[in-house]
Write a protein that holds these residues in place. Sequence first.
Motif, PDB file in Angstrom:
ATOM      1  N   ALA A  94      -2.232  14.874  32.891  1.00 62.37           N
ATOM      2  CA  ALA A  94      -0.835  14.496  32.999  1.00 62.37           C
ATOM      3  C   ALA A  94       0.202  15.546  33.142  1.00 62.37           C
ATOM      4  O   ALA A  94      -0.175  16.695  32.461  1.00 62.37           O
ATOM      5  N   TYR A  95       1.051  15.332  34.000  1.00 54.80           N
ATOM      6  CA  TYR A  95       2.050  16.601  34.312  1.00 54.80           C
ATOM      7  C   TYR A  95       3.292  16.289  34.447  1.00 54.80           C
ATOM      8  O   TYR A  95       3.562  14.906  34.846  1.00 54.80           O
ATOM      9  N   VAL A  96       4.279  17.128  34.261  1.00 51.85           N
ATOM     10  CA  VAL A  96       5.673  16.935  34.205  1.00 51.85           C
ATOM     11  C   VAL A  96       6.177  17.537  35.481  1.00 51.85           C
ATOM     12  O   VAL A  96       6.080  18.689  35.719  1.00 51.85           O
ATOM     13  N   GLU A  97       6.924  16.686  36.453  1.00 51.49           N
ATOM     14  CA  GLU A  97       7.585  17.084  37.646  1.00 51.49           C
ATOM     15  C   GLU A  97       8.865  16.527  37.626  1.00 51.49           C
ATOM     16  O   GLU A  97       9.137  15.420  37.475  1.00 51.49           O
ATOM     17  N   PHE A  98      10.069  17.478  37.329  1.00 52.75           N
ATOM     18  CA  PHE A  98      11.357  17.075  37.431  1.00 52.75           C
ATOM     19  C   PHE A  98      11.574  15.888  36.454  1.00 52.75           C
ATOM     20  O   PHE A  98      12.052  14.964  36.840  1.00 52.75           O
ATOM     21  N   SER A  99      11.156  16.089  35.192  1.00 52.56           N
ATOM     22  CA  SER A  99      11.185  15.193  33.993  1.00 52.56           C
ATOM     23  C   SER A  99      10.634  13.932  34.009  1.00 52.56           C
ATOM     24  O   SER A  99      10.831  13.210  33.332  1.00 52.56           O
ATOM     25  N   ASN A 100       9.580  13.818  35.281  1.00 54.21           N
ATOM     26  CA  ASN A 100       8.886  12.398  35.440  1.00 54.21           C
ATOM     27  C   ASN A 100       7.471  12.881  35.068  1.00 54.21           C
ATOM     28  O   ASN A 100       6.971  13.926  35.413  1.00 54.21           O
ATOM     29  N   ASP A 135      -3.714  25.953  37.208  1.00 53.44           N
ATOM     30  CA  ASP A 135      -2.950  25.937  38.552  1.00 53.44           C
ATOM     31  C   ASP A 135      -2.140  24.787  38.772  1.00 53.44           C
ATOM     32  O   ASP A 135      -1.989  24.291  39.767  1.00 53.44           O
ATOM     33  N   VAL A 136      -2.064  24.092  37.598  1.00 58.68           N
ATOM     34  CA  VAL A 136      -1.198  22.853  37.577  1.00 58.68           C
ATOM     35  C   VAL A 136       0.086  23.044  36.875  1.00 58.68           C
ATOM     36  O   VAL A 136       0.058  23.160  35.582  1.00 58.68           O
ATOM     37  N   LYS A 137       1.190  23.140  37.808  1.00 56.74           N
ATOM     38  CA  LYS A 137       2.499  23.554  36.865  1.00 56.74           C
ATOM     39  C   LYS A 137       2.904  22.129  36.055  1.00 56.74           C
ATOM     40  O   LYS A 137       2.640  20.942  36.481  1.00 56.74           O
ATOM     41  N   GLY A 138       3.629  22.496  34.806  1.00 57.47           N
ATOM     42  CA  GLY A 138       4.094  21.463  33.900  1.00 57.47           C
ATOM     43  C   GLY A 138       2.988  20.725  33.450  1.00 57.47           C
ATOM     44  O   GLY A 138       3.385  19.387  33.026  1.00 57.47           O
ATOM     45  N   LEU A 139       1.820  21.231  33.192  1.00 53.69           N
ATOM     46  CA  LEU A 139       0.810  20.190  32.716  1.00 53.69           C
ATOM     47  C   LEU A 139       1.304  19.844  31.359  1.00 53.69           C
ATOM     48  O   LEU A 139       1.444  20.768  30.494  1.00 53.69           O
ATOM     49  N   GLU A 140       1.059  18.469  30.716  1.00 55.55           N
ATOM     50  CA  GLU A 140       1.148  17.922  29.677  1.00 55.55           C
ATOM     51  C   GLU A 140       0.006  17.645  28.623  1.00 55.55           C
ATOM     52  O   GLU A 140       0.040  17.992  27.544  1.00 55.55           O
ATOM     53  N   SER A 141      -1.019  17.362  29.376  1.00 53.57           N
ATOM     54  CA  SER A 141      -2.305  16.952  28.615  1.00 53.57           C
ATOM     55  C   SER A 141      -3.647  17.154  29.608  1.00 53.57           C
ATOM     56  O   SER A 141      -3.293  16.529  30.689  1.00 53.57           O
ATOM     57  N   LYS A 183      15.296  25.983  30.281  1.00 56.40           N
ATOM     58  CA  LYS A 183      14.599  25.908  31.494  1.00 56.40           C
ATOM     59  C   LYS A 183      13.776  24.450  31.394  1.00 56.40           C
ATOM     60  O   LYS A 183      13.090  24.145  30.829  1.00 56.40           O
ATOM     61  N   LEU A 184      14.121  23.455  32.337  1.00 55.38           N
ATOM     62  CA  LEU A 184      13.702  22.305  32.260  1.00 55.38           C
ATOM     63  C   LEU A 184      12.549  21.788  33.417  1.00 55.38           C
ATOM     64  O   LEU A 184      12.292  20.796  33.473  1.00 55.38           O
ATOM     65  N   THR A 185      12.200  22.695  33.900  1.00 56.89           N
ATOM     66  CA  THR A 185      11.174  22.619  34.978  1.00 56.89           C
ATOM     67  C   THR A 185      10.237  23.991  35.086  1.00 56.89           C
ATOM     68  O   THR A 185      10.577  25.044  34.659  1.00 56.89           O
ATOM     69  N   PRO A 186       8.829  23.702  35.412  1.00 56.72           N
ATOM     70  CA  PRO A 186       7.938  25.029  35.215  1.00 56.72           C
ATOM     71  C   PRO A 186       8.267  26.093  36.130  1.00 56.72           C
ATOM     72  O   PRO A 186       8.308  27.117  35.661  1.00 56.72           O
ATOM     73  N   ASP A 187       9.048  25.703  37.381  1.00 57.44           N
ATOM     74  CA  ASP A 187       9.408  26.871  38.295  1.00 57.44           C
ATOM     75  C   ASP A 187      10.429  27.449  37.594  1.00 57.44           C
ATOM     76  O   ASP A 187      10.234  28.899  37.753  1.00 57.44           O
ATOM     77  N   GLU A 188      11.521  27.215  36.834  1.00 54.77           N
ATOM     78  CA  GLU A 188      12.321  27.872  36.269  1.00 54.77           C
ATOM     79  C   GLU A 188      11.492  28.911  35.242  1.00 54.77           C
ATOM     80  O   GLU A 188      12.190  29.922  34.982  1.00 54.77           O
ATOM     81  N   PHE A 246     -10.748  15.450  21.993  1.00 54.80           N
ATOM     82  CA  PHE A 246     -10.917  14.915  23.232  1.00 54.80           C
ATOM     83  C   PHE A 246      -9.604  15.016  24.082  1.00 54.80           C
ATOM     84  O   PHE A 246      -9.695  14.635  25.154  1.00 54.80           O
ATOM     85  N   LEU A 247      -8.535  15.233  23.315  1.00 49.30           N
ATOM     86  CA  LEU A 247      -7.102  15.347  24.139  1.00 49.30           C
ATOM     87  C   LEU A 247      -6.537  16.805  24.148  1.00 49.30           C
ATOM     88  O   LEU A 247      -6.388  17.035  22.872  1.00 49.30           O
ATOM     89  N   ILE A 248      -6.695  17.288  25.321  1.00 54.51           N
ATOM     90  CA  ILE A 248      -6.274  18.783  25.390  1.00 54.51           C
ATOM     91  C   ILE A 248      -4.773  18.807  25.559  1.00 54.51           C
ATOM     92  O   ILE A 248      -4.388  18.482  26.559  1.00 54.51           O
ATOM     93  N   ASP A 249      -4.078  19.314  24.616  1.00 53.46           N
ATOM     94  CA  ASP A 249      -2.530  19.567  24.894  1.00 53.46           C
ATOM     95  C   ASP A 249      -2.029  20.622  25.593  1.00 53.46           C
ATOM     96  O   ASP A 249      -2.989  21.384  25.925  1.00 53.46           O
ATOM     97  N   ALA A 250      -0.653  20.706  25.869  1.00 55.56           N
ATOM     98  CA  ALA A 250      -0.225  21.977  26.756  1.00 55.56           C
ATOM     99  C   ALA A 250      -0.681  23.253  26.290  1.00 55.56           C
ATOM    100  O   ALA A 250      -0.796  24.078  27.107  1.00 55.56           O
ATOM    101  N   GLU A 251      -0.275  23.432  24.855  1.00 55.48           N
ATOM    102  CA  GLU A 251      -0.613  24.811  24.266  1.00 55.48           C
ATOM    103  C   GLU A 251      -2.084  25.078  24.440  1.00 55.48           C
ATOM    104  O   GLU A 251      -2.024  26.233  24.604  1.00 55.48           O
ATOM    105  N   GLU A 252      -2.786  24.372  24.134  1.00 56.34           N
ATOM    106  CA  GLU A 252      -4.292  24.511  24.195  1.00 56.34           C
ATOM    107  C   GLU A 252      -4.665  24.919  25.364  1.00 56.34           C
ATOM    108  O   GLU A 252      -5.390  25.759  25.670  1.00 56.34           O
ATOM    109  N   ASN A 253      -4.156  24.151  26.678  1.00 56.37           N
ATOM    110  CA  ASN A 253      -4.539  24.534  27.742  1.00 56.37           C
ATOM    111  C   ASN A 253      -4.161  25.832  28.329  1.00 56.37           C
ATOM    112  O   ASN A 253      -4.925  26.359  28.764  1.00 56.37           O
ATOM    113  N   ILE A 254      -2.895  26.111  27.748  1.00 59.48           N
ATOM    114  CA  ILE A 254      -2.569  27.628  28.140  1.00 59.48           C
ATOM    115  C   ILE A 254      -3.289  28.610  27.327  1.00 59.48           C
ATOM    116  O   ILE A 254      -3.769  29.727  28.098  1.00 59.48           O
TER     117      ILE A 254
END
Length: 265
Positions: free
Chosen positions: A76-82, A54-60, A254-259, A39-47
């Motif tokens: 849910a996604y991470v953007e500059f640690s938020n 097409d969503v950078k920093g996807l968390e779940s 690297k602390l952001t998806p862009d990096e 029911f909950l797809i995490d970042a590893e499963e999504n990749i």
Amino acid sequence: MTMKSSHVLIRISLAMAILLGWSTAAEPEVVELSRKVGFLIDAEENIYFKIIQDVKGLESVQFYEINKNKYMARIAYVEFSNLKSSKRYYSLKEFSTIQMHVNLKPMITEEDRLGIRENLTFLRTTETILNIPSGQFVTVKHRNGGRIQGTLTSFEDNQLEIQTPISIETIPLWNLKQITYREDIKDRSSWKPTVYTLSALTGIFLAEGWNVQTRPEIDYAWHYRFLGATLGVLAGAEAFQAFSVLTSPTTDFKLTPDEMDKLKN
């Protein structure tokens, strides 16, 4: 019970039934995309399954059934640690296509997860920073493109405090793009005589430069040479410490998806 009271109870019951119906209708049901992801797809499963690319920093991701012909993905996604969230809607046909795509791939293994996780440091930013020992020399790449180098003195309330040669800089975690530090300072004891000798010779060289400029008497000239050598030896301790640090291997986080994307390219 009077007729009037009976009518009031009926109206209250109808109102509660309507409100309950609205509440149930307003809350869509979470659905399982596939038994391979649950029911909950995490970042590893999504990749791994390439579900939403097409969503950078996807968390779940979670999928919800709005009705029989409409589905929603809550991302849910991470953007500059938020941590932020967004919604995306799919028709039944689109949802079924994603399901089929996932079901055709083999199950994700722990080895697959570990390989993918190396590229997801931006999802573990706080943990990453906490693992850096206080007093380490770090290089921080700022969100605005600048760089700051200095000693990490503390990390509290999502704020890094870095002592630079001229000031103390406080950097919010959400302004970080990358941090570089040395996990282990190598033992360079064998280089100590060489570093001290070079430091002493540097002191003598500077003293000799002073002698050339001022042309003192011979006794004073040797005094300045001796003073230069002494100061050079004293500076050798700091020079040796700096040498040990600078010649130790660095670790980049690297602390952001862009990096992370730049690293791949």
